[in-house]
Enzyme design. Sequence first.
Site, mmCIF file in Angstrom:
data_model
loop_
_atom_site.group_PDB
_atom_site.id
_atom_site.type_symbol
_atom_site.label_atom_id
_atom_site.label_comp_id
_atom_site.label_asym_id
_atom_site.label_seq_id
_atom_site.Cartn_x
_atom_site.Cartn_y
_atom_site.Cartn_z
ATOM 1 N N ASP A 27 0.801 -1.201 0.007
ATOM 2 C CA ASP A 27 0.033 -0.027 0.009
ATOM 3 C C ASP A 27 0.793 1.267 0.004
ATOM 4 O OD1 ASP A 27 -1.553 -2.147 0.756
ATOM 5 O OD2 ASP A 27 -3.038 -0.911 1.565
ATOM 6 N N LYS A 66 -6.921 3.353 -3.452
ATOM 7 C CA LYS A 66 -7.117 3.461 -2.015
ATOM 8 C C LYS A 66 -7.558 4.724 -1.576
ATOM 9 C CE LYS A 66 -5.438 2.315 2.282
ATOM 10 N NZ LYS A 66 -4.166 1.500 3.190
ATOM 11 N N LYS A 82 -10.455 0.321 -2.687
ATOM 12 C CA LYS A 82 -10.081 -0.040 -0.946
ATOM 13 C C LYS A 82 -10.428 1.418 -0.275
ATOM 14 C CE LYS A 82 -6.857 -1.335 2.574
ATOM 15 N NZ LYS A 82 -5.433 -1.795 2.936
#
Length: 319
Positions: A155, A219, A255
């Site tokens: 991430d 995300k 996400k």
Amino acid sequence: MPTNAPTAAILSDVTSSDSTLRRFLHGLPGVDAVGLEARAASLGTRSIKTTAKAYAIDLAISMVDLTTLEGADTPGKVRALGAKAVLPDPTDRTTPTTAAVCVYPDMVAVAKEAVAGSGVKVASVATAFPAGRAALEVKLADVRDAVAAGADEIDMVIDRGAFLAGKYLKVYDEIVAVKEACGTSARLKVIFETGELSTYDNIRRASWLGMLAGADFIKTSTGKVAVNATPANTLLMLEAVRDFRAQTGVQVGVKPAGGIRTSKDAIKFLVLVNETAGPDWLDNHWFRFGASSLLNDLLMQRQKLATGRYSGPDYVTVD
């Protein structure tokens, strides 16, 4: 899909220079903020009950990236988190495992051992999380260390300063470089920190920029700022991945992270997924929740559906 959505032929050339990338991103359809928020609010009123609710709760559990990102994280805490991810409810082994545990790079090896053989992935934040204020070589070293320790997913955070200054090609090149550092063993989630991007138009631009650079997921947030995932910004990103697949044939995950704490919240987000991107995204390979406390509420609601009563305060562990 917007009628003036970019074609595949246009997409093949947009990253050839800073000027062409800027022209493309600023040529994306403007976001109707009122309409976006109204649609997100409307979808949030859908009533999901009985068997559909039970299905949604299990699906949400399977989509959780169970997360601990604190300076006080210890190997013991990470091992406990891994055990919970593998067996969220020790009294009911029909409970799904979570999708992943998400930790700092120095805790990847501990997390990997804790979930070994379970199918639960290990995700690691990298690239000088959460601010992203470091030289590219430092960021890449962070990523390589996490991958070498066994991370299945990375991430990364984008350089919001560069993005807001209009240095889109710099952000693009960094994502490409991080994707390369992930190799073939780790999927890449690109975090925009939507609360710092100021406008919905910027969120749309960041979504397309991340996807063009090879993100496997886009995300919303780090969970470290005041405004994190919201139904509106997640809806906007779902529209982006839907349109991107329609134009390129490439599917990208989404996400939302930060601030999603209850089963009711999670189910609202699942409705957004189904009604916007479609059922192809209703799978933890393509949709995740970045959360720490959400899992506890999902487990409490799951037991309520099974037994007809709420459990006591000691039913779930306190993370």
